[in-house]
Design a protein around this motif. Structure first.
Motif, PDB file in Angstrom:
ATOM      1  N   ARG A 147      31.395  46.939  39.946  1.00 19.69           N
ATOM      2  CA  ARG A 147      30.414  46.001  40.481  1.00 19.69           C
ATOM      3  C   ARG A 147      31.028  44.655  40.857  1.00 19.69           C
ATOM      4  O   ARG A 147      30.345  43.791  41.386  1.00 19.69           O
ATOM      5  N   TYR A 148      32.313  44.485  40.580  1.00 19.92           N
ATOM      6  CA  TYR A 148      33.016  43.248  40.948  1.00 19.92           C
ATOM      7  C   TYR A 148      34.472  43.608  41.215  1.00 19.92           C
ATOM      8  O   TYR A 148      35.104  44.331  40.436  1.00 19.92           O
ATOM      9  N   ALA A 149      35.013  43.103  42.311  1.00 18.39           N
ATOM     10  CA  ALA A 149      36.413  43.347  42.631  1.00 18.39           C
ATOM     11  C   ALA A 149      36.943  42.225  43.507  1.00 18.39           C
ATOM     12  O   ALA A 149      36.201  41.636  44.307  1.00 18.39           O
ATOM     13  N   THR A 150      38.217  41.937  43.344  1.00 19.53           N
ATOM     14  CA  THR A 150      38.879  40.956  44.204  1.00 19.53           C
ATOM     15  C   THR A 150      40.261  41.491  44.546  1.00 19.53           C
ATOM     16  O   THR A 150      40.916  42.128  43.717  1.00 19.53           O
ATOM     17  N   ALA A 151      40.669  41.273  45.771  1.00 23.64           N
ATOM     18  CA  ALA A 151      41.959  41.788  46.240  1.00 23.64           C
ATOM     19  C   ALA A 151      42.679  40.713  47.034  1.00 23.64           C
ATOM     20  O   ALA A 151      42.054  39.923  47.760  1.00 23.64           O
ATOM     21  N   THR A 152      44.002  40.693  46.903  1.00 28.39           N
ATOM     22  CA  THR A 152      44.851  39.808  47.689  1.00 28.39           C
ATOM     23  C   THR A 152      45.776  40.671  48.532  1.00 28.39           C
ATOM     24  O   THR A 152      46.439  41.575  48.014  1.00 28.39           O
ATOM     25  N   MET A 153      45.794  40.387  49.818  1.00 30.05           N
ATOM     26  CA  MET A 153      46.566  41.200  50.758  1.00 30.05           C
ATOM     27  C   MET A 153      47.542  40.320  51.532  1.00 30.05           C
ATOM     28  O   MET A 153      47.219  39.183  51.895  1.00 30.05           O
ATOM     29  N   GLY A 154      48.727  40.858  51.756  1.00 29.61           N
ATOM     30  CA  GLY A 154      49.744  40.133  52.503  1.00 29.61           C
ATOM     31  C   GLY A 154      49.890  40.668  53.908  1.00 29.61           C
ATOM     32  O   GLY A 154      50.041  41.878  54.098  1.00 29.61           O
ATOM     33  N   TYR A 155      49.811  39.761  54.880  1.00 29.06           N
ATOM     34  CA  TYR A 155      50.005  40.101  56.292  1.00 29.06           C
ATOM     35  C   TYR A 155      51.137  39.223  56.815  1.00 29.06           C
ATOM     36  O   TYR A 155      50.899  38.175  57.426  1.00 29.06           O
ATOM     37  N   GLY A 156      52.386  39.600  56.534  1.00 27.28           N
ATOM     38  CA  GLY A 156      53.485  38.737  56.937  1.00 27.28           C
ATOM     39  C   GLY A 156      53.406  37.416  56.195  1.00 27.28           C
ATOM     40  O   GLY A 156      53.433  37.369  54.964  1.00 27.28           O
ATOM     41  N   ASP A 157      53.263  36.321  56.951  1.00 26.76           N
ATOM     42  CA  ASP A 157      53.191  34.987  56.344  1.00 26.76           C
ATOM     43  C   ASP A 157      51.763  34.587  55.971  1.00 26.76           C
ATOM     44  O   ASP A 157      51.541  33.470  55.495  1.00 26.76           O
ATOM     45  N   VAL A 158      50.786  35.446  56.193  1.00 23.23           N
ATOM     46  CA  VAL A 158      49.381  35.120  55.927  1.00 23.23           C
ATOM     47  C   VAL A 158      48.907  35.861  54.669  1.00 23.23           C
ATOM     48  O   VAL A 158      49.173  37.054  54.500  1.00 23.23           O
ATOM     49  N   VAL A 159      48.198  35.126  53.810  1.00 21.41           N
ATOM     50  CA  VAL A 159      47.616  35.703  52.605  1.00 21.41           C
ATOM     51  C   VAL A 159      46.104  35.782  52.793  1.00 21.41           C
ATOM     52  O   VAL A 159      45.466  34.805  53.202  1.00 21.41           O
ATOM     53  N   ALA A 160      45.532  36.942  52.499  1.00 24.62           N
ATOM     54  CA  ALA A 160      44.082  37.112  52.597  1.00 24.62           C
ATOM     55  C   ALA A 160      43.542  37.533  51.233  1.00 24.62           C
ATOM     56  O   ALA A 160      44.081  38.456  50.609  1.00 24.62           O
ATOM     57  N   THR A 161      42.471  36.881  50.800  1.00 23.14           N
ATOM     58  CA  THR A 161      41.825  37.218  49.536  1.00 23.14           C
ATOM     59  C   THR A 161      40.373  37.568  49.818  1.00 23.14           C
ATOM     60  O   THR A 161      39.656  36.800  50.468  1.00 23.14           O
ATOM     61  N   VAL A 162      39.952  38.735  49.360  1.00 24.27           N
ATOM     62  CA  VAL A 162      38.575  39.184  49.576  1.00 24.27           C
ATOM     63  C   VAL A 162      37.953  39.503  48.218  1.00 24.27           C
ATOM     64  O   VAL A 162      38.570  40.131  47.367  1.00 24.27           O
ATOM     65  N   THR A 163      36.715  39.051  48.033  1.00 28.14           N
ATOM     66  CA  THR A 163      35.997  39.271  46.777  1.00 28.14           C
ATOM     67  C   THR A 163      34.630  39.850  47.083  1.00 28.14           C
ATOM     68  O   THR A 163      33.940  39.378  47.990  1.00 28.14           O
ATOM     69  N   ALA A 164      34.251  40.870  46.329  1.00 31.24           N
ATOM     70  CA  ALA A 164      32.935  41.490  46.478  1.00 31.24           C
ATOM     71  C   ALA A 164      32.301  41.605  45.091  1.00 31.24           C
ATOM     72  O   ALA A 164      32.977  41.947  44.117  1.00 31.24           O
ATOM     73  N   SER A 165      30.998  41.320  45.023  1.00 30.29           N
ATOM     74  CA  SER A 165      30.333  41.321  43.722  1.00 30.29           C
ATOM     75  C   SER A 165      28.867  41.702  43.844  1.00 30.29           C
ATOM     76  O   SER A 165      28.188  41.296  44.783  1.00 30.29           O
ATOM     77  N   ARG A 166      28.407  42.497  42.870  1.00 28.55           N
ATOM     78  CA  ARG A 166      26.985  42.759  42.717  1.00 28.55           C
ATOM     79  C   ARG A 166      26.441  42.124  41.438  1.00 28.55           C
ATOM     80  O   ARG A 166      25.284  42.348  41.100  1.00 28.55           O
ATOM     81  N   VAL A 167      27.269  41.371  40.754  1.00 30.19           N
ATOM     82  CA  VAL A 167      26.808  40.725  39.514  1.00 30.19           C
ATOM     83  C   VAL A 167      26.544  39.242  39.714  1.00 30.19           C
ATOM     84  O   VAL A 167      25.897  38.604  38.889  1.00 30.19           O
ATOM     85  N   THR A 168      27.026  38.663  40.806  1.00 28.79           N
ATOM     86  CA  THR A 168      26.808  37.248  41.087  1.00 28.79           C
ATOM     87  C   THR A 168      25.345  37.017  41.454  1.00 28.79           C
ATOM     88  O   THR A 168      24.826  37.664  42.370  1.00 28.79           O
TER      89      THR A 168
END
Length: 337
Positions: free
Chosen positions: A200-221
């Motif tokens: 019900r909650y997850a966060t991920a950090t992804m690398g795209y070369g020199d760019v960092v992307a962080t995505v968070t999804a939640s059903r408890v917030t």
């Protein structure tokens, strides 16, 4: 069916909806409002629900074979586990398909569906609806001129149906995974992720070369949040999906002032509000799908886009679950069927 319009009077595209739960019903509603289409029918395993939706939007409740016989194009909004079988049936009937996200349960199913569409000469579009959010489209127009450092996305809040099961990575995070990939025009080179055991909650950090992307999804917030932030060397761009607004922060100047003998701190910046042509993303999505069917052009969200998003969320989900993530593969164009 032939969907070529005449020069004097374009023939409405004959459309249907397969699966009229909450999302499918909305597709039926929007199709019924579009002047360029005729909503010729809906179908669902629950015939009573299909009849109610058909009556609501002035169309017919049909079995799937009858629907496919009458349609040029359909939306497929059945549960994900039924995507492969249902979409394949539609494609083999020579009908254009918009399938809700995620494209399928497995990468192999998605690739087979893409090949079926190619062989049949029909459109297969994936329903990543946020691509059609006017605020996201505005950022897409800006990002080529920016030196992007990072992207952060938050998709938070309890579901409408609080008893709804499901996995936030596949149900919610997949939207922002697709948006990040579309903005950066790439797939992630590296991924790290964490989340709760109940999915019900997850966060991920992804690398795209020199760019960092962080995505968070939640059903408890306990607050509904749908936001995207782009940090670039030139500015900070804030997107609110719900408000369909974009703010660009530039030229931030901190300074200290003396006021009545007291030293005070002030921080000012220039904030731009680019024009966003607001509208319902679903309507934009279906209008784009219908136009793609008419013109035979490539859809905004291709089957390959849907497969790439599925592959990324599979890797994220494996990390959250403590499993060995599948290895990243290059996008493939050909499969044997």
């Amino acid at each position: 069916m032939n969907t070529e319009p005449t020069r004097t009077s374009p023939r409405p595209v004959q459309v249907g909806v397969v699966g009229v739960g909450a999302m499918g019903e909305n597709h039926a509603r929007v199709y019924s409002e579009l002047r360029s289409v005729d909503l010729v029918g809906v179908t669902d395993h629950d015939v009573d629900v299909a009849r109610q939706v058909a009556a609501e939007y002035g169309t017919e409740c049909l079995d799937i074979d009858s629907l496919l016989d009458r349609c040029d194009a359909v939306t497929v909004a059945v549960p994900t586990h039924a995507h492969y079988e249902t979409v394949s049936r539609c494609l083999e009937a020579g009908v254009h398909v918009l399938v809700e996200k995620p494209i399928a349960e497995t990468i192999e199913q998605g690739r087979t569906m893409a090949k079926l569409a190619q062989n049949a000469g029909v459109v297969l579009q994936v329903g990543h609806i946020e691509r059609f959010n006017p605020a996201v489209q505005t950022v897409g127009d800006l990002i080529d001129d920016l030196d992007v450092i990072s992207i952060e996305a938050e998709r938070l809040g309890p579901p409408i149906d609080r008893s709804a099961p499901g996995n936030v990575v596949f149900d919610l995070m997949v939207h922002d995974v697709d948006i990040v990939a579309s903005l950066l025009e790439d797939d992630p080179e590296s991924i790290s992720a964490m989340g709760t055991e109940d999915s019900r909650y997850a966060t991920a950090t992804m690398g795209y070369g020199d760019v960092v992307a962080t995505v968070t999804a939640s059903r408890v917030t306990q607050k509904k949040v749908r936001k995207l932030t782009v940090t670039a060397r030139e500015c900070l761009v804030e997107v609110d999906y719900l408000e369909q607004s974009v703010l660009i922060h530039r030229d931030s100047y901190p300074e200290y002032l003396i006021d009545d003998g007291q030293r005070r701190y002030r921080h000012e910046s220039v904030v731009e509000r680019p024009r966003v042509d607001n509208g319902e993303p679903l309507r934009h999505e279906l209008e784009s799908f219908v136009e793609t069917v008419r013109s035979g052009s490539e859809p905004v969200v291709t089957a390959e886009d849907g497969i790439a998003a599925l592959e990324t969320v599979q890797r994220i989900d494996a990390l959250v679950s403590g499993e060995e993530p599948p290895r990243r593969r290059e996008r493939e164009r050909e499969v044997e069927i």
